[in-house]
Design a protein around this motif. Structure first.
Motif, PDB file in Angstrom:
ATOM      1  N   LEU A  49       7.658  31.370 105.699  1.00  0.00           N
ATOM      2  CA  LEU A  49       8.186  32.308 106.345  1.00  0.00           C
ATOM      3  C   LEU A  49       6.574  33.726 106.285  1.00  0.00           C
ATOM      4  CD1 LEU A  49      11.085  34.435 106.044  1.00  0.00           C
ATOM      5  CD2 LEU A  49      10.407  34.274 103.515  1.00  0.00           C
ATOM      6  N   THR A  50       5.839  32.983 105.000  1.00  0.00           N
ATOM      7  CA  THR A  50       5.098  33.914 105.315  1.00  0.00           C
ATOM      8  C   THR A  50       3.566  33.893 106.022  1.00  0.00           C
ATOM      9  OG1 THR A  50       3.654  33.316 103.243  1.00  0.00           O
ATOM     10  CG2 THR A  50       5.275  34.799 102.588  1.00  0.00           C
ATOM     11  N   HIS A  51       3.994  32.518 106.968  1.00  0.00           N
ATOM     12  CA  HIS A  51       2.995  32.040 107.531  1.00  0.00           C
ATOM     13  C   HIS A  51       1.319  32.551 107.439  1.00  0.00           C
ATOM     14  CE1 HIS A  51       5.772  31.895 110.659  1.00  0.00           C
ATOM     15  NE2 HIS A  51       6.267  33.484 110.743  1.00  0.00           N
ATOM     16  N   ARG A  52       0.981  32.117 106.489  1.00  0.00           N
ATOM     17  CA  ARG A  52      -0.005  32.130 105.534  1.00  0.00           C
ATOM     18  C   ARG A  52      -0.569  30.818 104.271  1.00  0.00           C
ATOM     19  NH1 ARG A  52      -2.973  33.942 100.917  1.00  0.00           N
ATOM     20  NH2 ARG A  52      -4.505  34.637 100.940  1.00  0.00           N
ATOM     21  N   LEU A  53      -1.164  29.712 104.786  1.00  0.00           N
ATOM     22  CA  LEU A  53      -1.272  28.500 104.084  1.00  0.00           C
ATOM     23  C   LEU A  53      -2.717  28.822 103.577  1.00  0.00           C
ATOM     24  CD1 LEU A  53      -0.555  26.075 106.770  1.00  0.00           C
ATOM     25  CD2 LEU A  53       0.514  26.568 104.304  1.00  0.00           C
ATOM     26  N   ARG A  54      -2.852  28.572 102.061  1.00  0.00           N
ATOM     27  CA  ARG A  54      -3.961  28.898 101.179  1.00  0.00           C
ATOM     28  C   ARG A  54      -4.477  27.472 100.755  1.00  0.00           C
ATOM     29  NH1 ARG A  54      -4.351  30.115  96.073  1.00  0.00           N
ATOM     30  NH2 ARG A  54      -2.433  30.942  95.630  1.00  0.00           N
ATOM     31  N   PHE A  55      -5.144  26.991 100.856  1.00  0.00           N
ATOM     32  CA  PHE A  55      -6.069  25.441 100.809  1.00  0.00           C
ATOM     33  C   PHE A  55      -7.582  25.627  99.783  1.00  0.00           C
ATOM     34  CE2 PHE A  55      -3.645  24.567 104.395  1.00  0.00           C
ATOM     35  CZ  PHE A  55      -2.518  23.193 104.260  1.00  0.00           C
ATOM     36  N   GLU A  56      -7.808  24.525  97.922  1.00  0.00           N
ATOM     37  CA  GLU A  56      -8.336  24.943  97.491  1.00  0.00           C
ATOM     38  C   GLU A  56      -8.954  23.041  96.806  1.00  0.00           C
ATOM     39  OE1 GLU A  56      -7.692  28.031  94.383  1.00  0.00           O
ATOM     40  OE2 GLU A  56      -7.590  29.312  95.946  1.00  0.00           O
ATOM     41  N   GLU A  57      -9.068  22.948  97.920  1.00  0.00           N
ATOM     42  CA  GLU A  57      -9.609  21.811  96.720  1.00  0.00           C
ATOM     43  C   GLU A  57      -8.725  20.587  97.094  1.00  0.00           C
ATOM     44  OE1 GLU A  57     -13.013  19.855  96.123  1.00  0.00           O
ATOM     45  OE2 GLU A  57     -13.304  22.146  97.625  1.00  0.00           O
TER      46      GLU A  57
ATOM     47  N   PRO B 239      -6.467  17.665  98.513  1.00  0.00           N
ATOM     48  CA  PRO B 239      -6.543  17.064  99.424  1.00  0.00           C
ATOM     49  C   PRO B 239      -5.357  16.669 100.806  1.00  0.00           C
ATOM     50  CG  PRO B 239      -5.231  15.649  97.043  1.00  0.00           C
ATOM     51  CD  PRO B 239      -5.439  17.237  97.437  1.00  0.00           C
ATOM     52  N   LEU B 240      -5.872  15.833 101.874  1.00  0.00           N
ATOM     53  CA  LEU B 240      -5.566  15.886 102.679  1.00  0.00           C
ATOM     54  C   LEU B 240      -4.360  15.322 102.939  1.00  0.00           C
ATOM     55  CD1 LEU B 240      -5.740  15.352 106.062  1.00  0.00           C
ATOM     56  CD2 LEU B 240      -7.007  13.380 105.956  1.00  0.00           C
TER      57      LEU B 240
ATOM     58  N   LYS C 202     -10.374  13.213 101.122  1.00  0.00           N
ATOM     59  CA  LYS C 202     -10.850  14.701 101.474  1.00  0.00           C
ATOM     60  C   LYS C 202     -10.545  15.434 101.640  1.00  0.00           C
ATOM     61  CE  LYS C 202     -13.605  13.086 105.567  1.00  0.00           C
ATOM     62  NZ  LYS C 202     -14.147  13.244 107.126  1.00  0.00           N
ATOM     63  N   ARG C 203     -10.618  16.610 101.134  1.00  0.00           N
ATOM     64  CA  ARG C 203     -10.353  17.859 100.345  1.00  0.00           C
ATOM     65  C   ARG C 203     -10.504  18.722 101.042  1.00  0.00           C
ATOM     66  NH1 ARG C 203      -8.514  17.140  94.972  1.00  0.00           N
ATOM     67  NH2 ARG C 203      -8.333  15.233  94.383  1.00  0.00           N
ATOM     68  N   LEU C 204      -9.786  19.800 101.755  1.00  0.00           N
ATOM     69  CA  LEU C 204     -10.082  21.216 102.046  1.00  0.00           C
ATOM     70  C   LEU C 204      -9.893  22.483 101.469  1.00  0.00           C
ATOM     71  CD1 LEU C 204      -9.664  22.212 105.521  1.00  0.00           C
ATOM     72  CD2 LEU C 204      -7.603  21.862 104.968  1.00  0.00           C
ATOM     73  N   THR C 205     -10.719  23.524 101.272  1.00  0.00           N
ATOM     74  CA  THR C 205     -10.327  25.007 101.031  1.00  0.00           C
ATOM     75  C   THR C 205     -10.841  25.524 101.863  1.00  0.00           C
ATOM     76  OG1 THR C 205     -11.939  24.031  99.207  1.00  0.00           O
ATOM     77  CG2 THR C 205     -11.996  26.697  99.238  1.00  0.00           C
ATOM     78  N   VAL C 206      -9.473  26.238 102.270  1.00  0.00           N
ATOM     79  CA  VAL C 206      -9.419  27.601 103.310  1.00  0.00           C
ATOM     80  C   VAL C 206      -8.225  28.576 103.380  1.00  0.00           C
ATOM     81  CG1 VAL C 206      -8.052  25.532 105.265  1.00  0.00           C
ATOM     82  CG2 VAL C 206     -10.035  27.747 105.917  1.00  0.00           C
ATOM     83  N   THR C 207      -7.766  29.183 104.007  1.00  0.00           N
ATOM     84  CA  THR C 207      -6.886  30.106 104.125  1.00  0.00           C
ATOM     85  C   THR C 207      -6.495  30.516 105.937  1.00  0.00           C
ATOM     86  OG1 THR C 207      -7.215  31.750 101.878  1.00  0.00           O
ATOM     87  CG2 THR C 207      -5.772  32.110 104.305  1.00  0.00           C
TER      88      THR C 207
END
Length: 284
Positions: free
Chosen positions: A217-225, A227-228, A251-256
């Motif tokens: 709904l918000t079209h916002r994804l937040r990843f902090e370490e 896992p894939l 592998k782990r992802l940190t990104v917004t």
């Protein structure tokens, strides 16, 4: 006899009757009594022979009672209204009590328009929806899924009702989450998540829910370490599609990611983690 003579005789008859008519002089009941006595007809037969409205009245009353009964029966029957969101689309709804609902793509919501708000504000959900419920202590709001009931007075929360799991996320207020066939229930406040799968025996509660539950709904994804595999799952939920990936699952992802198309989001993740995530072709 000519036509003129017939008309003349008719006029004479009318003048004769009019000249001798007296109000009340003609009493059909008294005339019948004299006639019946002369002919030996009993008064009982007169009752049956004279015109009566009893049967007409009885039939009218019976019809009226039937109509009232049918109306009362009809008022007790539900008047189901169904809303469906097309795939990869979000449908915005406002219920009669001004409760607002965001219905995720491929989801369905149903409510009884005739009885909604009389004792309870009941809706039935298949899929995913975010609810912003107008507060009413006298009339609880309830979401029913195949396996659970979610009851609130007024709050903001999300329900995911899928075939094998139900998930409730509370953004504000207080929510009651109970199973329909088992005696298990929990009370949730803001920041808590409860979930139940068909293989579980009890509802589970977590204080660290997935931050991307509302990304669809918000079209916002937040990843902090993250896992894939979880990144892929969140992308699938957000963009309402199916994905495949190849690469190191550890592998782990940190990104917004904000306001990106699926193609743009996949490019960022693939380049950041050096993996390959692709969209599955639609089912035929």
């Amino acid at each position: 006899m000519s036509v003129d003579k017939q008309e003349e005789r008719s006029e004479q008859s009318i003048r004769f009757v009019a000249k001798r008519y007296r109000p009340g002089a003609l009493d059909p009941d008294r005339a019948w009594l004299r006639f019946s006595e002369a002919q030996g007809i009993s008064s009982l037969k007169r009752v049956w022979m004279r015109p009566t409205y009893a049967w007409t009245v009885a039939a009218s009353v019976a019809l009226l009672v039937s109509l009232i009964g049918f109306y009362q029966w009809q008022q007790k029957q539900p008047d189901w209204v169904t809303f469906t969101a097309e795939a990869q689309q979000v449908k915005q709804l406002t219920l009669p009590d001004q409760t607002e609902i965001s219905l995720a793509g491929g989801s369905r919501l149903t409510y009884d328009a005739r009885h909604y708000g009389q004792e309870v504000r009941l809706v039935r959900l298949e899929g995913k929806a975010l609810f912003e419920v107008r507060h009413d202590e006298a009339c609880p709001f309830r979401v029913e899924t195949a396996e659970s009931r979610v009851t609130v007075l007024g709050t903001r929360f999300q329900v995911v009702a899928e075939k094998e799991r139900t998930v409730v996320d509370v953004m504000s207020g207080k929510v009651g989450f109970a199973l329909r066939e088992k005696k298990d229930s929990v009370a949730l406040t803001a920041g808590l998540q409860a979930y139940y799968t068909s293989g579980d025996q009890r509802i589970k509660v977590t204080e660290q829910p997935n931050p991307n539950e509302l990304a669809w709904l918000t079209h916002r994804l937040r990843f902090e370490e993250t896992p894939l595999p979880q990144v892929v799952a969140d992308l699938e939920q957000s963009y309402q599609t199916m994905l495949s990936y190849s690469g190191d699952a550890d592998k782990r992802l940190t990104v917004t990611l904000e306001e990106l198309t699926l193609e743009e989001a996949l490019q960022v993740v693939n380049e950041t983690l050096d993996v390959r995530i692709t969209q599955n072709p639609p089912n035929p």
